[in-house]
Design a protein around this motif. Structure first.
Motif, PDB file in Angstrom:
ATOM      1  N   SER A 178      51.090 -47.499 -62.837  1.00 17.39           N
ATOM      2  CA  SER A 178      51.030 -47.953 -64.250  1.00 17.39           C
ATOM      3  C   SER A 178      51.853 -46.973 -65.193  1.00 17.39           C
ATOM      4  O   SER A 178      51.753 -45.836 -64.919  1.00 17.39           O
ATOM      5  N   VAL A 179      52.356 -47.543 -66.199  1.00 22.13           N
ATOM      6  CA  VAL A 179      53.027 -46.967 -67.211  1.00 22.13           C
ATOM      7  C   VAL A 179      52.330 -47.179 -68.510  1.00 22.13           C
ATOM      8  O   VAL A 179      51.773 -48.005 -68.873  1.00 22.13           O
ATOM      9  N   SER A 180      51.932 -45.853 -69.261  1.00 23.57           N
ATOM     10  CA  SER A 180      51.331 -45.728 -70.289  1.00 23.57           C
ATOM     11  C   SER A 180      51.920 -46.699 -71.439  1.00 23.57           C
ATOM     12  O   SER A 180      53.169 -46.838 -71.484  1.00 23.57           O
ATOM     13  N   PRO A 181      51.382 -47.085 -72.514  1.00 27.18           N
ATOM     14  CA  PRO A 181      51.729 -47.992 -73.614  1.00 27.18           C
ATOM     15  C   PRO A 181      53.210 -47.416 -74.285  1.00 27.18           C
ATOM     16  O   PRO A 181      53.917 -48.016 -74.431  1.00 27.18           O
ATOM     17  N   GLY A 182      53.297 -46.171 -74.375  1.00 24.87           N
ATOM     18  CA  GLY A 182      54.276 -45.391 -74.986  1.00 24.87           C
ATOM     19  C   GLY A 182      55.379 -44.866 -74.172  1.00 24.87           C
ATOM     20  O   GLY A 182      56.236 -44.618 -74.443  1.00 24.87           O
TER      21      GLY A 182
END
Length: 573
Positions: A178-182
């Protein structure tokens, strides 16, 4: 939560491993060769599908979109603009063209499009960054595009070249990303134990350049090794979410942690392997086989084993985790605990994978939650592999009280002159904890909930109960000594879905004759005992509560005494 009504959805003949929702379309992947309409038996109305399909989230109907792979697809994600669907799995061919385990197809036509990545081993996870610039890939591979990459890699989607992102996940398998929103953090989950030489069992938080930092949650939750893993990850502005299975690790359940520090914000210490997680605002849905949530105040373990494959939890702490009730599990007492929400659809375990599981994946949008897996039925209705659940305001809301008719007995006796004593257990509902109960006398003509609500009850009350928390209700009715009456208990939820007990008919005791005679736990005069009165057992919302407001029960009669008492755990649960 959403309603527990299982909405008709296209079915598959195998297993669904993952889904992604794009607007009104759900793209589902797994291991299957055909799809058929909702309600159709196997072999009826089949349409060929090669491990990939799409369906309409509002209708559940199969769409024509039909790429084909020659092997299982384990993971699916979508480009930032929704135009490209990315696939990861065990296939080596996509639409007849050589494609080594990482592929991409047009979201409308299904045609193969280049992606610039080929892996030499199984791919378990694909994830596109929020800005759409990077595709992250995780699995069991050691090379991507003939360059060394140990189980995790990243592709620049503009240039279709590998980036320098190359942390060394040194053993076992990466199962989730999973990748952070930023875009500044990437969390990786799986069964690995070591990353860049540092002990990181099952979970590691990475900077965008691949530099590893041990998340605080990883100091609390261990899930690596041959028989333990972080099985899925998801992320949003609140943090990243994970679910685990554990035989050699320490944790089973769901957790949320901070993107910045990696520290644990909330956990659902709910025993039973969990396979996917979908955060939806203040609710988190999980694909699982949960069997004991008592550590957070939820349902307890039971014998024989009873599994719940779609548990839901609050997305915030409501208290602290309790001391473990089972010494075979790690004690997380004092950790911030979510609440186990009242959402209990039932799934029939499938046999396709040979692992005795039902659900493997959960996704959704702002109107629906969709589960996939290898289950064979939902709430007792045949429905294989895929199912939808809708937000309450657009759902049919027909999943009412579960125990019906003969399965919901009412007992009656009369030992005192002019007094009838009635006893029954509380019922339970898959998606409403509080139900309204009413006892009616001589309501023989009533056939619908609306009919009953037009009458004055002997007694009525709202009671909160669950399948594992059942109470005994006792009601006393004062009538003329020696008079004969019929009684029934009617139960409904706030949406108007309802059921009733069988009728009980008896003659009240009188001063001279003593105890009651003619106790008949059957139907009133004019009906056969044991048969429902007309359409009285249908789950159609009717009368008060059908518009979604709390149902209003008629007032109690002043001379009636009634009450309820705790009666311990229901037998068989």
């Amino acid at each position: 939560t959403v309603s527990a009504d299982a909405l008709p959805t296209v079915q598959v003949d195998g297993v669904v491993w993952d889904q992604v929702v794009v607007g009104g379309t759900v793209y589902a992947v797994g291991s299957f060769s055909s799809a058929r309409p909702a309600g159709a038996a196997a072999g009826v109305g089949e349409s060929a599908r090669g491990n990939v399909l799409a369906y309409d989230i509002a209708t559940g109907e199969l769409l024509e979109w039909a790429p084909v792979t020659n092997g299982a697809v384990n993971s699916v994600d979508v480009s930032a603009d929704g135009s490209v669907i990315y696939l990861g799995g065990d296939f080596t061919s996509l639409n007849g063209e050589t494609t080594w385990r990482v592929g991409a197809v047009d979201a409308v036509s299904g045609r193969r499009v280049p992606v610039g990545a080929s892996a030499n081993g199984s791919v378990k996870a694909v994830e596109v960054s929020a800005d759409g610039s990077t595709l992250y890939v995780g699995g069991a591979f050691t090379q991507v595009n003939s360059s060394a990459r140990q189980r995790v890699a990243a592709v620049d989607l503009a240039t279709q070249r590998l980036t320098n992102f190359s942390p060394a996940v040194q053993d076992y398998v990466v199962r989730a990303l999973s990748v952070s929103p930023g875009g500044d953090s990437v969390v990786v989950g799986g069964s690995f134990t070591t990353v860049d030489g540092t002990w990181s069992p099952g979970l590691v938080l990475l900077d965008a350049d691949g530099t590893a930092r041990q998340p605080g949650a990883g100091r609390v939750i261990a899930a690596g090794g041959s028989r333990s893993a972080v099985m899925a990850l998801a992320g949003d502005d609140r943090g990243f979410y994970g679910v685990t299975f554990s035989r050699t690790g320490s944790f089973e359940g769901m957790f949320r942690a901070s993107w910045e520090t990696g520290d644990l914000d909330v956990m659902a210490d709910c025993h039973g392997d969990s396979y996917d997680v979908y955060p939806a605002g203040d609710v988190v849905y999980v694909a699982s086989h949960a069997h004991d949530c008592s550590n957070i105040g939820g349902f307890p373990d039971a014998a024989p084993n009873q599994y719940w494959h779609a548990p839901a939890f609050t997305n915030y702490a409501t208290g602290e985790t309790l001391p473990t009730t089972d010494s075979n599990y790690y004690d997380y007492s004092g950790q911030p605990a979510a609440t186990n929400l009242h959402f209990y659809p039932s799934f029939q375990i499938g046999s396709y994978t040979g692992t005795n599981q039902a659900t493997w994946t959960v996704e959704g949008n702002d109107e629906y939650v969709v589960y996939g897996g290898e289950f064979l039925s939902v709430n007792g209705t045949a429905q294989q592999g895929l199912v939808r659940f809708a937000r309450r305001d657009i759902a049919p809301n027909q999943e009412g009280p579960v125990d019906k008719g003969g399965a919901y007995p009412l007992t009656a006796s009369s030992e005192q002159a002019g007094r009838v004593d009635l006893s029954f257990s509380t019922n339970w509902d898959r998606d409403d904890q509080t139900l309204t109960y009413a006892v009616y006398r001589d309501a023989d003509a009533a056939r619908s909930l609306e009919d009953f609500l037009a009458l004055e009850p002997v007694w009525n009350q709202q009671v909160a109960s669950s399948f594992w928390q059942v109470s005994t209700v006792e009601v006393a009715d004062e009538v003329d000594p020696g008079s004969t009456h019929s009684y029934v208990v009617v139960v409904w939820d706030r949406w108007g879905a309802w059921t009733r007990s069988e009728w009980v008919r008896l003659t009240a005791a009188d001063p001279e004759g003593g105890a009651a005679a003619d106790v008949d736990e059957g139907a009133p005069a004019g009906e056969q005992a044991g048969e429902p009165a007309g359409d009285g057992l249908e789950e159609e919302p009717a009368g008060a509560g059908a518009d979604g407001e709390d149902a209003e029960a008629p007032a109690n009669r002043d001379q009636i005494r009634g009450g309820w008492r705790e009666n311990g755990k229901r037998g068989g649960f």
